[in-house]
Design a protein around this motif. Structure first.
Motif, PDB file in Angstrom:
ATOM      1  N   SER A 150       0.792  -1.319  -0.222  1.00 49.09           N
ATOM      2  CA  SER A 150      -0.112  -0.128   0.324  1.00 49.09           C
ATOM      3  C   SER A 150       0.786   1.173  -0.208  1.00 49.09           C
ATOM      4  O   SER A 150      -0.024   2.595   0.046  1.00 49.09           O
ATOM      5  N   ASN A 151       2.264   1.377   0.633  1.00 47.09           N
ATOM      6  CA  ASN A 151       3.589   2.451   0.431  1.00 47.09           C
ATOM      7  C   ASN A 151       3.894   2.325  -0.476  1.00 47.09           C
ATOM      8  O   ASN A 151       4.623   3.898  -0.953  1.00 47.09           O
ATOM      9  N   LYS A 185       5.361   3.751  -4.051  1.00 50.36           N
ATOM     10  CA  LYS A 185       5.051   5.044  -4.745  1.00 50.36           C
ATOM     11  C   LYS A 185       5.206   4.869  -6.896  1.00 50.36           C
ATOM     12  O   LYS A 185       4.373   5.273  -7.396  1.00 50.36           O
ATOM     13  N   LEU A 199      -3.368  -0.285  -4.701  1.00 50.39           N
ATOM     14  CA  LEU A 199      -2.398   0.506  -4.632  1.00 50.39           C
ATOM     15  C   LEU A 199      -2.087   1.963  -4.937  1.00 50.39           C
ATOM     16  O   LEU A 199      -1.698   3.046  -6.065  1.00 50.39           O
ATOM     17  N   THR A 200      -3.028   2.401  -3.876  1.00 52.04           N
ATOM     18  CA  THR A 200      -3.605   3.344  -4.060  1.00 52.04           C
ATOM     19  C   THR A 200      -2.783   5.045  -4.000  1.00 52.04           C
ATOM     20  O   THR A 200      -2.591   6.303  -4.190  1.00 52.04           O
ATOM     21  N   SER A 201      -1.198   4.600  -3.294  1.00 50.34           N
ATOM     22  CA  SER A 201      -0.001   5.310  -3.493  1.00 50.34           C
ATOM     23  C   SER A 201       0.537   5.337  -4.399  1.00 50.34           C
ATOM     24  O   SER A 201       1.928   6.202  -4.805  1.00 50.34           O
ATOM     25  N   LEU A 202       0.313   5.191  -5.598  1.00 47.66           N
ATOM     26  CA  LEU A 202       0.687   4.184  -6.642  1.00 47.66           C
ATOM     27  C   LEU A 202       1.029   6.156  -7.405  1.00 47.66           C
ATOM     28  O   LEU A 202       0.265   6.533  -7.931  1.00 47.66           O
ATOM     29  N   THR A 203       2.409   6.292  -7.961  1.00 49.71           N
ATOM     30  CA  THR A 203       1.811   7.733  -9.054  1.00 49.71           C
ATOM     31  C   THR A 203       2.787   6.838  -9.964  1.00 49.71           C
ATOM     32  O   THR A 203       2.272   8.289 -11.196  1.00 49.71           O
ATOM     33  N   MET A 233      -6.812   4.176  -7.925  1.00 52.67           N
ATOM     34  CA  MET A 233      -5.303   4.352  -8.081  1.00 52.67           C
ATOM     35  C   MET A 233      -5.383   5.872  -7.914  1.00 52.67           C
ATOM     36  O   MET A 233      -4.702   5.787  -8.716  1.00 52.67           O
ATOM     37  N   SER A 241      -3.926   8.603  -7.473  1.00 53.66           N
ATOM     38  CA  SER A 241      -2.560   9.096  -7.505  1.00 53.66           C
ATOM     39  C   SER A 241      -1.967   8.877  -8.145  1.00 53.66           C
ATOM     40  O   SER A 241      -0.759   9.552  -7.855  1.00 53.66           O
ATOM     41  N   ASN A 275      -4.805  13.443 -12.122  1.00 52.99           N
ATOM     42  CA  ASN A 275      -3.494  13.721 -11.698  1.00 52.99           C
ATOM     43  C   ASN A 275      -3.006  12.557 -12.413  1.00 52.99           C
ATOM     44  O   ASN A 275      -1.651  13.348 -12.823  1.00 52.99           O
TER      45      ASN A 275
END
Length: 114
Positions: free
Chosen positions: A20-21, A23, A43-47, A68, A70, A95
């Protein structure tokens, strides 16, 4: 956390959704196969998600990609993924800055810079 996976093979395990963290994730130039698991939407923190050269990844983007929010960069070039962009991808538009899609053995390239 940035992670680049190389030299691995087989399907992408659904447990990838537990990171989950995470990026940035690069799955290119691997021997991974099959479809992206729906758990990748966790993976909601994935940029950044890069699938360039992951030749055996196939199917379409799971609808869970809409979670997702982010995500800023999405690239899948030279894969067997269908070039069908799911309607849910539009939810990422606030985003998403870069979207690059090409299909293996295809002359067409779609590049969208936002």
């Amino acid at each position: 956390l940035l992670h680049r996976l190389t030299g691995i093979r087989g399907p992408i395990p659904p447990e990838i959704g537990n990171l989950s963290n995470l990026k940035d994730l690069e799955l290119g130039d691997t021997r991974l196969s099959g479809q992206l698991p729906s758990a990748i939407g966790n993976l909601t923190s994935l940029t950044s998600l890069i699938l360039d050269g992951a030749e055996n990844i196939s199917g379409t983007l799971p609808t869970e990609f809409a979670m997702m929010t982010s995500l800023r960069t999405l690239r899948f070039q030279d894969t067997l993924m269908k070039q069908t962009l799911i309607p849910e991808l539009g939810q990422l538009a606030p985003n998403l800055h870069s979207l690059v899609v090409t299909q293996k053995d295809s002359l067409s390239t779609r590049r969208i810079q936002m």
